[in-house]
Design a protein around this motif. Structure first.
Motif, mmCIF file in Angstrom:
data_model
loop_
_atom_site.group_PDB
_atom_site.id
_atom_site.type_symbol
_atom_site.label_atom_id
_atom_site.label_comp_id
_atom_site.label_asym_id
_atom_site.label_seq_id
_atom_site.Cartn_x
_atom_site.Cartn_y
_atom_site.Cartn_z
ATOM 1 N N LEU A 162 0.746 -1.408 -0.094
ATOM 2 C CA LEU A 162 -0.155 -0.017 -0.002
ATOM 3 C C LEU A 162 0.736 1.241 0.008
ATOM 4 C CD1 LEU A 162 -2.720 -1.021 2.696
ATOM 5 C CD2 LEU A 162 -2.798 -0.956 0.144
ATOM 6 N N LEU A 163 1.826 1.259 0.836
ATOM 7 C CA LEU A 163 2.890 2.503 1.135
ATOM 8 C C LEU A 163 3.519 2.811 -0.204
ATOM 9 C CD1 LEU A 163 4.170 1.905 4.527
ATOM 10 C CD2 LEU A 163 2.126 3.181 3.786
ATOM 11 N N GLN A 164 4.125 1.684 -0.782
ATOM 12 C CA GLN A 164 5.215 1.941 -1.753
ATOM 13 C C GLN A 164 4.652 2.836 -3.264
ATOM 14 O OE1 GLN A 164 6.932 -1.501 -3.651
ATOM 15 N NE2 GLN A 164 9.016 -0.312 -4.074
ATOM 16 N N PRO A 165 3.503 2.545 -3.476
ATOM 17 C CA PRO A 165 3.048 3.515 -4.806
ATOM 18 C C PRO A 165 2.759 4.853 -4.339
ATOM 19 C CG PRO A 165 1.805 1.252 -4.477
ATOM 20 C CD PRO A 165 2.726 1.454 -3.344
ATOM 21 N N VAL A 166 2.264 4.762 -2.944
ATOM 22 C CA VAL A 166 1.912 6.271 -2.617
ATOM 23 C C VAL A 166 3.164 7.284 -2.525
ATOM 24 C CG1 VAL A 166 0.940 7.462 -0.837
ATOM 25 C CG2 VAL A 166 -0.296 5.770 -1.369
ATOM 26 N N PHE A 167 4.253 6.519 -2.012
ATOM 27 C CA PHE A 167 5.532 7.274 -1.836
ATOM 28 C C PHE A 167 6.261 7.421 -3.127
ATOM 29 C CE2 PHE A 167 6.118 5.160 2.845
ATOM 30 C CZ PHE A 167 5.028 6.026 2.998
ATOM 31 N N GLN A 168 6.107 6.339 -4.056
ATOM 32 C CA GLN A 168 6.481 6.653 -5.450
ATOM 33 C C GLN A 168 6.084 7.741 -6.085
ATOM 34 O OE1 GLN A 168 6.757 2.650 -6.909
ATOM 35 N NE2 GLN A 168 8.902 2.432 -6.317
ATOM 36 N N LYS A 169 4.850 7.887 -5.975
ATOM 37 C CA LYS A 169 4.139 8.748 -6.756
ATOM 38 C C LYS A 169 4.469 10.387 -6.417
ATOM 39 C CE LYS A 169 -0.476 9.940 -8.437
ATOM 40 N NZ LYS A 169 -1.920 9.692 -8.281
ATOM 41 N N GLY A 170 4.816 10.690 -5.025
ATOM 42 C CA GLY A 170 5.176 11.880 -4.922
ATOM 43 C C GLY A 170 4.373 13.122 -5.061
ATOM 44 N N ASP A 171 3.089 12.730 -4.651
ATOM 45 C CA ASP A 171 2.029 13.899 -4.530
ATOM 46 C C ASP A 171 1.333 14.057 -3.212
ATOM 47 O OD1 ASP A 171 0.485 11.456 -4.472
ATOM 48 O OD2 ASP A 171 -0.737 12.305 -6.138
ATOM 49 N N SER A 172 1.795 13.218 -2.305
ATOM 50 C CA SER A 172 0.923 13.518 -0.970
ATOM 51 C C SER A 172 1.966 13.157 0.082
ATOM 52 C CB SER A 172 -0.128 12.490 -0.997
ATOM 53 O OG SER A 172 0.302 11.185 -1.097
ATOM 54 N N TYR A 173 3.213 12.516 0.141
ATOM 55 C CA TYR A 173 3.932 12.091 1.264
ATOM 56 C C TYR A 173 5.227 12.656 0.922
ATOM 57 C CZ TYR A 173 0.941 9.336 4.423
ATOM 58 O OH TYR A 173 0.084 9.111 5.310
ATOM 59 N N PRO A 174 5.781 13.209 1.884
ATOM 60 C CA PRO A 174 7.329 13.595 1.625
ATOM 61 C C PRO A 174 8.594 12.772 1.640
ATOM 62 C CG PRO A 174 6.868 14.199 3.956
ATOM 63 C CD PRO A 174 5.372 13.648 3.562
ATOM 64 N N HIS A 175 7.869 11.671 1.892
ATOM 65 C CA HIS A 175 8.743 10.427 2.163
ATOM 66 C C HIS A 175 9.491 10.147 0.503
ATOM 67 C CE1 HIS A 175 6.177 9.426 5.101
ATOM 68 N NE2 HIS A 175 7.091 8.754 5.666
ATOM 69 N N PRO A 176 10.534 10.098 0.666
ATOM 70 C CA PRO A 176 11.442 9.853 -0.755
ATOM 71 C C PRO A 176 10.792 8.561 -1.530
ATOM 72 C CG PRO A 176 12.868 8.920 1.054
ATOM 73 C CD PRO A 176 11.571 9.360 1.781
ATOM 74 N N PRO A 177 10.807 9.022 -2.911
ATOM 75 C CA PRO A 177 10.096 7.921 -3.680
ATOM 76 C C PRO A 177 10.835 6.650 -3.770
ATOM 77 C CG PRO A 177 10.114 9.932 -4.744
ATOM 78 C CD PRO A 177 10.977 10.394 -3.453
ATOM 79 N N GLU A 178 12.090 6.690 -3.550
ATOM 80 C CA GLU A 178 13.082 5.555 -3.630
ATOM 81 C C GLU A 178 13.082 4.755 -2.160
ATOM 82 O OE1 GLU A 178 15.460 8.977 -2.692
ATOM 83 O OE2 GLU A 178 14.050 8.442 -4.170
ATOM 84 N N MET A 179 12.234 5.169 -1.158
ATOM 85 C CA MET A 179 12.269 4.730 -0.040
ATOM 86 C C MET A 179 12.181 3.199 0.098
ATOM 87 S SD MET A 179 9.897 5.275 3.467
ATOM 88 C CE MET A 179 10.890 6.633 4.252
ATOM 89 N N THR A 180 13.245 2.483 0.816
ATOM 90 C CA THR A 180 13.203 1.108 0.809
ATOM 91 C C THR A 180 12.050 0.512 1.917
ATOM 92 O OG1 THR A 180 14.749 0.942 2.761
ATOM 93 C CG2 THR A 180 15.711 1.326 0.584
ATOM 94 N N GLU A 181 11.805 -0.866 1.542
ATOM 95 C CA GLU A 181 10.969 -1.355 2.485
ATOM 96 C C GLU A 181 11.515 -1.526 3.965
ATOM 97 O OE1 GLU A 181 9.417 -6.068 3.209
ATOM 98 O OE2 GLU A 181 10.237 -5.610 1.268
ATOM 99 N N GLU A 182 12.707 -1.606 4.115
ATOM 100 C CA GLU A 182 13.254 -1.578 5.452
ATOM 101 C C GLU A 182 13.066 -0.173 6.204
ATOM 102 O OE1 GLU A 182 14.997 -2.655 2.763
ATOM 103 O OE2 GLU A 182 14.714 -5.075 3.057
ATOM 104 N N GLU A 183 13.482 0.923 5.296
ATOM 105 C CA GLU A 183 13.208 2.286 5.977
ATOM 106 C C GLU A 183 11.742 2.355 6.267
ATOM 107 O OE1 GLU A 183 16.803 4.648 3.329
ATOM 108 O OE2 GLU A 183 14.964 4.296 2.490
ATOM 109 N N ALA A 184 10.867 2.126 5.382
ATOM 110 C CA ALA A 184 9.335 2.213 5.780
ATOM 111 C C ALA A 184 9.035 1.241 6.802
ATOM 112 C CB ALA A 184 8.504 1.857 4.330
ATOM 113 N N PHE A 185 9.396 0.160 7.101
ATOM 114 C CA PHE A 185 8.949 -0.714 8.182
ATOM 115 C C PHE A 185 9.352 0.205 9.496
ATOM 116 C CE2 PHE A 185 9.836 -3.678 11.577
ATOM 117 C CZ PHE A 185 8.590 -4.326 11.510
#
Length: 161
Positions: A17-40
């Protein structure tokens, strides 16, 4: 549909759920290339609690609750939410928000603050306002929207008592 505490076993699907939202870059400041480990770490370990909305044995939404500040500001919490594309428009965001407000109160928080709501994310802004949040500040050109360039971000606040 049920909302429950997320477990480590849920994270692979939560990451879906998270990865596509972060990659889209339109709603969260998280880097689009955030890793699964960083997101966890950010979604599951830092918060006091993380929740998932389950439908047909599958996570369709998630949110976390954490203190917004340490010490003398720790009575105000912060939350982040993600809803699967298939569940958008069905009222799940509102259900997650209302659930999070109840959980925040149960955890002893007196207020909720969203530090960084992207102004062009009008669906979220309108939803949070309809759930009792007010825009209490505007951060000019604080978000680098991947399609629209520099846009404003809002600080939104809701007293829970």
């Amino acid at each position: 549909m049920t909302i429950r505490i997320a477990t480590e076993d849920d994270f692979l699907e939560v990451w879906g759920l998270l990865q596509p939202v972060f990659q889209k870059g339109d709603s969260y400041p998280h880097p689009p290339e955030m890793t699964e480990e960083e997101a966890f770490h950010l979604w599951m370990e830092v918060p006091i609690a993380t929740y998932v909305a389950i439908q047909d044995h599958k996570p369709i939404g998630t949110y976390y609750i954490k203190a917004n500040q340490i010490g003398l500001g720790n009575h105000v919490c912060n939350s982040g939410y993600v809803v699967s594309p298939e569940a958008r428009g069905l009222g799940l965001g509102r259900m997650l928000c209302e659930h999070s407000k109840a959980q925040a109160k149960a955890l002893g928080f007196l207020a909720m603050q969203f530090n960084f709501v992207v102004s062009t994310n009008t669906i979220a802004v309108n939803l949070w306002q309809s759930c009792g949040f007010s825009i209490v500040g505007t951060l000019p050109k604080a978000f680098r929207h991947l399609e629209k360039g520099l846009v404003d971000a809002y600080v939104m606040y809701h007293w829970l008592e």
